[in-house]
Design a protein around this motif. Structure first.
Motif, PDB file in Angstrom:
ATOM      1  N   ARG A  61       0.998  -1.497   0.012  1.00  0.00           N
ATOM      2  CA  ARG A  61      -0.031   0.079  -0.148  1.00  0.00           C
ATOM      3  C   ARG A  61       0.765   1.529   0.257  1.00  0.00           C
ATOM      4  NH1 ARG A  61      -3.770   0.137   5.108  1.00  0.00           N
ATOM      5  NH2 ARG A  61      -3.736  -2.167   4.233  1.00  0.00           N
ATOM      6  N   ALA A  62       0.186   2.173  -1.031  1.00  0.00           N
ATOM      7  CA  ALA A  62       0.913   4.032  -0.268  1.00  0.00           C
ATOM      8  C   ALA A  62       0.920   4.431   1.188  1.00  0.00           C
ATOM      9  CB  ALA A  62      -0.040   4.551  -1.588  1.00  0.00           C
ATOM     10  N   ALA A  63       2.026   4.710   1.485  1.00  0.00           N
ATOM     11  CA  ALA A  63       1.643   5.554   2.812  1.00  0.00           C
ATOM     12  C   ALA A  63       2.242   6.675   2.853  1.00  0.00           C
ATOM     13  CB  ALA A  63       2.614   4.677   3.801  1.00  0.00           C
ATOM     14  N   VAL A  64       1.246   7.703   2.830  1.00  0.00           N
ATOM     15  CA  VAL A  64       1.124   9.074   2.443  1.00  0.00           C
ATOM     16  C   VAL A  64       1.964   9.701   4.056  1.00  0.00           C
ATOM     17  CG1 VAL A  64       0.946  11.037   2.203  1.00  0.00           C
ATOM     18  CG2 VAL A  64       0.298   9.209   0.637  1.00  0.00           C
ATOM     19  N   ALA A  65       2.683  10.774   4.714  1.00  0.00           N
ATOM     20  CA  ALA A  65       2.113  11.157   5.553  1.00  0.00           C
ATOM     21  C   ALA A  65       2.598  12.429   5.710  1.00  0.00           C
ATOM     22  CB  ALA A  65       4.182  10.917   6.540  1.00  0.00           C
ATOM     23  N   ILE A  66       2.098  13.756   6.460  1.00  0.00           N
ATOM     24  CA  ILE A  66       2.265  14.744   6.407  1.00  0.00           C
ATOM     25  C   ILE A  66       2.921  15.296   7.472  1.00  0.00           C
ATOM     26  CG2 ILE A  66       0.586  17.096   7.055  1.00  0.00           C
ATOM     27  CD1 ILE A  66      -1.283  15.935   5.960  1.00  0.00           C
ATOM     28  N   VAL A  67       3.958  15.949   7.913  1.00  0.00           N
ATOM     29  CA  VAL A  67       5.422  16.057   8.664  1.00  0.00           C
ATOM     30  C   VAL A  67       5.504  16.943   9.253  1.00  0.00           C
ATOM     31  CG1 VAL A  67       6.251  13.916   8.313  1.00  0.00           C
ATOM     32  CG2 VAL A  67       7.016  15.636   6.931  1.00  0.00           C
ATOM     33  N   SER A  74      -8.370   2.483  -2.973  1.00  0.00           N
ATOM     34  CA  SER A  74      -7.394   2.911  -2.545  1.00  0.00           C
ATOM     35  C   SER A  74      -7.261   2.422  -1.169  1.00  0.00           C
ATOM     36  CB  SER A  74      -6.926   4.475  -2.792  1.00  0.00           C
ATOM     37  OG  SER A  74      -5.067   3.984  -1.696  1.00  0.00           O
ATOM     38  N   ARG A  75      -6.207   1.707  -0.399  1.00  0.00           N
ATOM     39  CA  ARG A  75      -5.871   1.101   0.762  1.00  0.00           C
ATOM     40  C   ARG A  75      -4.211   2.192   1.362  1.00  0.00           C
ATOM     41  NH1 ARG A  75      -3.974  -3.692   1.121  1.00  0.00           N
ATOM     42  NH2 ARG A  75      -3.931  -4.402   2.833  1.00  0.00           N
ATOM     43  N   LEU A  76      -4.262   3.375   0.846  1.00  0.00           N
ATOM     44  CA  LEU A  76      -3.372   4.210   0.870  1.00  0.00           C
ATOM     45  C   LEU A  76      -3.743   4.935   2.827  1.00  0.00           C
ATOM     46  CD1 LEU A  76      -1.983   7.841   0.252  1.00  0.00           C
ATOM     47  CD2 LEU A  76      -4.729   7.301   1.460  1.00  0.00           C
ATOM     48  N   MET A  77      -2.596   3.875   3.442  1.00  0.00           N
ATOM     49  CA  MET A  77      -1.900   4.585   4.738  1.00  0.00           C
ATOM     50  C   MET A  77      -1.558   6.319   4.880  1.00  0.00           C
ATOM     51  SD  MET A  77      -3.592   2.274   6.906  1.00  0.00           S
ATOM     52  CE  MET A  77      -2.334   2.713   8.511  1.00  0.00           C
ATOM     53  N   LEU A  78      -2.647   7.162   5.672  1.00  0.00           N
ATOM     54  CA  LEU A  78      -1.827   8.066   6.299  1.00  0.00           C
ATOM     55  C   LEU A  78      -1.339   7.964   7.874  1.00  0.00           C
ATOM     56  CD1 LEU A  78      -2.085  11.111   5.487  1.00  0.00           C
ATOM     57  CD2 LEU A  78      -4.422  11.154   6.550  1.00  0.00           C
ATOM     58  N   ASP A  79      -0.452   8.538   7.895  1.00  0.00           N
ATOM     59  CA  ASP A  79       0.157   9.633   9.290  1.00  0.00           C
ATOM     60  C   ASP A  79       0.020  10.988   8.970  1.00  0.00           C
ATOM     61  OD1 ASP A  79       1.184   9.130  11.685  1.00  0.00           O
ATOM     62  OD2 ASP A  79       2.959   8.418  11.735  1.00  0.00           O
ATOM     63  N   ILE A  80       0.024  10.810  10.344  1.00  0.00           N
ATOM     64  CA  ILE A  80       0.267  12.264  11.032  1.00  0.00           C
ATOM     65  C   ILE A  80       0.841  12.627  11.864  1.00  0.00           C
ATOM     66  CG2 ILE A  80      -0.827  14.786  11.184  1.00  0.00           C
ATOM     67  CD1 ILE A  80      -3.261  13.849  10.152  1.00  0.00           C
TER      68      ILE A  80
END
Length: 194
Positions: A51-57, A95-101
């Protein structure tokens, strides 16, 4: 008919390209959202397994507002679902993308690994089933993966929103390839949390 090494490599490359595209669409959506809300934050893209992994940092301009995570990650979960919908709208695929903040999920994953390890040790020493507290699908999957890596079995029990993991004691016939609950089945049942 099995795939040749060239077909397998091509399939892997195609999957990676799809996941990179998902990440790019998600990043564009989140950057627009941050701009509209006049909030600081940079976007990091990665691929985590399948899966795609997207993070707001945090950015050079400032910290990501922790209110984007919310109590127990509820705002984060909602933003993840909105981001998945934006990706689906752009790509036509779910989508099964994972978001981290602000590292919230990464920190929670580390906590869950410790919870799982404690349950594994208790299960091994007492020989009894160990039931954990209710968790989201994402959290259950982390625990299932840790239990499997330790050579034990686990299963999910209960019903949403009070679904939880039960760590099962080893049996004489187990050799580390125990029949475990399929973590993907948790995701399929409640993918919005995963």
């Amino acid at each position: 008919m099995s795939e040749t090494p060239e077909q397998d490599s091509s399939t892997t490359t195609d999957k990676r390209q799809v996941l990179l595209r998902e990440g790019e669409v998600a990043a564009d959506f989140l950057e627009t959202l941050l701009d509209i809300c006049d909030l600081d934050g940079d976007i990091d893209l990665d691929i985590d397994g399948d899966r795609a992994a997207v993070a707001i940092v945090d950015s050079e301009d400032g910290r990501v507002p922790r209110r984007l995570v919310g109590n127990d990650g509820k705002v984060l979960d909602s933003l993840q679902e909105l981001t998945r919908l934006a990706v689906q709208s752009a790509t036509g695929e779910r989508s099964r993308l994972m978001l981290d903040i602000a590292g919230h999920r990464a920190g929670r994953r580390a906590e869950l690994v410790e919870i799982a390890r404690t349950a594994i040790e208790e299960c091994r020493s007492t020989g009894a089933e160990i039931s954990l507290h209710p968790m989201s699908a994402f959290e259950r999957k982390v625990v299932h993966d840790e239990v499997l890596a330790a050579g034990l079995a686990s299963e999910s029990s209960g019903s949403e929103p009070r679904r939880y993991v039960v760590v099962l004691p080893p049996t004489g016939a187990e050799t580390g390839t125990a029949d475990t609950a399929d973590p993907a089945s948790d995701e399929a049942a409640n993918d919005e949390d995963a």
